[in-house]
Design a protein around this motif. Sequence first.
Motif, PDB file in Angstrom:
ATOM      1  N   MET A  45       0.826  -1.214   0.000  1.00 22.94           N
ATOM      2  CA  MET A  45       0.000   0.000   0.000  1.00 22.94           C
ATOM      3  C   MET A  45       0.858   1.262   0.000  1.00 22.94           C
ATOM      4  SD  MET A  45      -2.952  -1.043   2.751  1.00 22.94           S
ATOM      5  CE  MET A  45      -3.739   0.551   2.727  1.00 22.94           C
ATOM      6  N   HIS A  46       1.975   1.227   0.738  1.00 17.33           N
ATOM      7  CA  HIS A  46       2.808   2.428   0.908  1.00 17.33           C
ATOM      8  C   HIS A  46       4.233   2.229   0.399  1.00 17.33           C
ATOM      9  CE1 HIS A  46      -0.513   4.080   3.134  1.00 17.33           C
ATOM     10  NE2 HIS A  46      -0.530   2.987   3.877  1.00 17.33           N
ATOM     11  N   ASN A  47       4.492   1.064  -0.213  1.00 15.26           N
ATOM     12  CA  ASN A  47       5.806   0.765  -0.786  1.00 15.26           C
ATOM     13  C   ASN A  47       6.916   1.046   0.227  1.00 15.26           C
ATOM     14  OD1 ASN A  47       7.491  -0.197  -2.800  1.00 15.26           O
ATOM     15  ND2 ASN A  47       7.878   1.839  -3.603  1.00 15.26           N
ATOM     16  N   ALA A  48       6.779   0.403   1.414  1.00 12.92           N
ATOM     17  CA  ALA A  48       7.727   0.667   2.497  1.00 12.92           C
ATOM     18  C   ALA A  48       7.961  -0.598   3.322  1.00 12.92           C
ATOM     19  CB  ALA A  48       7.178   1.769   3.399  1.00 12.92           C
ATOM     20  N   GLY A  60      -6.810  -5.169  11.075  1.00 11.64           N
ATOM     21  CA  GLY A  60      -6.792  -5.132   9.609  1.00 11.64           C
ATOM     22  C   GLY A  60      -5.391  -4.896   9.096  1.00 11.64           C
ATOM     23  N   ASP A  61      -5.201  -3.752   8.406  1.00 14.21           N
ATOM     24  CA  ASP A  61      -3.865  -3.461   7.868  1.00 14.21           C
ATOM     25  C   ASP A  61      -3.048  -2.565   8.797  1.00 14.21           C
ATOM     26  OD1 ASP A  61      -5.322  -1.156   7.502  1.00 14.21           O
ATOM     27  OD2 ASP A  61      -4.748  -0.861   5.402  1.00 14.21           O
ATOM     28  N   GLN A  95       4.097  11.107  11.917  1.00 21.79           N
ATOM     29  CA  GLN A  95       2.891  10.298  12.010  1.00 21.79           C
ATOM     30  C   GLN A  95       2.785   9.395  10.779  1.00 21.79           C
ATOM     31  OE1 GLN A  95       0.082  13.542  12.758  1.00 21.79           O
ATOM     32  NE2 GLN A  95      -0.292  12.615  14.762  1.00 21.79           N
ATOM     33  N   SER A  96       1.988   8.330  10.924  1.00 21.66           N
ATOM     34  CA  SER A  96       1.903   7.298   9.900  1.00 21.66           C
ATOM     35  C   SER A  96       0.556   7.343   9.176  1.00 21.66           C
ATOM     36  CB  SER A  96       2.074   5.931  10.558  1.00 21.66           C
ATOM     37  OG  SER A  96       0.923   5.652  11.360  1.00 21.66           O
ATOM     38  N   HIS A  97       0.307   6.321   8.379  1.00 27.19           N
ATOM     39  CA  HIS A  97      -0.988   6.130   7.719  1.00 27.19           C
ATOM     40  C   HIS A  97      -1.874   5.210   8.572  1.00 27.19           C
ATOM     41  CE1 HIS A  97       1.310   7.664   4.266  1.00 27.19           C
ATOM     42  NE2 HIS A  97       0.127   8.155   3.895  1.00 27.19           N
ATOM     43  N   GLY A  98      -1.680   5.224   9.870  1.00 27.24           N
ATOM     44  CA  GLY A  98      -2.506   4.437  10.783  1.00 27.24           C
ATOM     45  C   GLY A  98      -1.724   3.454  11.621  1.00 27.24           C
ATOM     46  N   CYS A  99      -0.571   3.026  11.154  1.00 27.47           N
ATOM     47  CA  CYS A  99       0.247   2.070  11.907  1.00 27.47           C
ATOM     48  C   CYS A  99       0.858   2.717  13.139  1.00 27.47           C
ATOM     49  CB  CYS A  99       1.362   1.502  11.031  1.00 27.47           C
ATOM     50  SG  CYS A  99       0.796   0.269   9.858  1.00 27.47           S
TER      51      CYS A  99
END
Length: 169
Positions: free
Chosen positions: A115-118, A128-129, A140-144
Motif C-alpha cells: 500500500m505504501h511501498n515501504a 486489519g492493515d 505520524q503514519s498512515h494508521g500504523c
Amino acid sequence: MSKRSLGFAARSAVFVGVATAGLVAVPAQAEPLWPGGPDIPGVPALVPGAPAPITAPCGESARACLRLSTNEGWLMDGGKVVFGPTPISHGMPGYETPPGVFKVAFKKPFHWSTMHNAPMEYAIFFNGDIAFHIGPIEKQSHGCIRMTPDGAREFFNYLNPGDVVEVVT
C-alpha cells in the motif's frame, strides 16, 4: 649521644606519643542504620524508598497497551507493566489509528507494505492493515504504530496471535 641524635629522638618520641594519643582518643563510631542511613532528626534518609510502580491506562486483559495522546506503549501481564513506556507514533489526520480493543492477527519479522511501498520490520498486525513496526517516531503514519527498533523488537518477541491490544486516546 650527640645533640643531633638527641633532638631526633625527642621529636620522634613526641610524634609517636601524639599519634598514639590520637588513635586512643578517637571515639568509636556506631554502625549507620540502613537502608535509611543515620537516624538524625530533621535530616532526610540517605537512600530513597523504592520507586513507584509503572502503570499503564489499560485493562488487565491487555498484553499491549497504547496511549495515543502521549505517544507511549507498554507490554502488560495481568495488568502489570513488564516493558515500557516506549515511544510510539500513530496515524496522521485522515489516517487516524482508532482506539479500541483488538487481537493480534499475525506477525512477520519483515513485511513489505504494498500500500505504501515501504518496509515494516517486526510487523505485528492487530487491526486489519494496522500494525506495530519499526519506523520514524518523529512522524505520524498512515494508521500504523511506529516504534523504535528496541521497542518494536520487544513487542515482536512478546506478543503472539490472539493477544489483546488495547488502544486508548
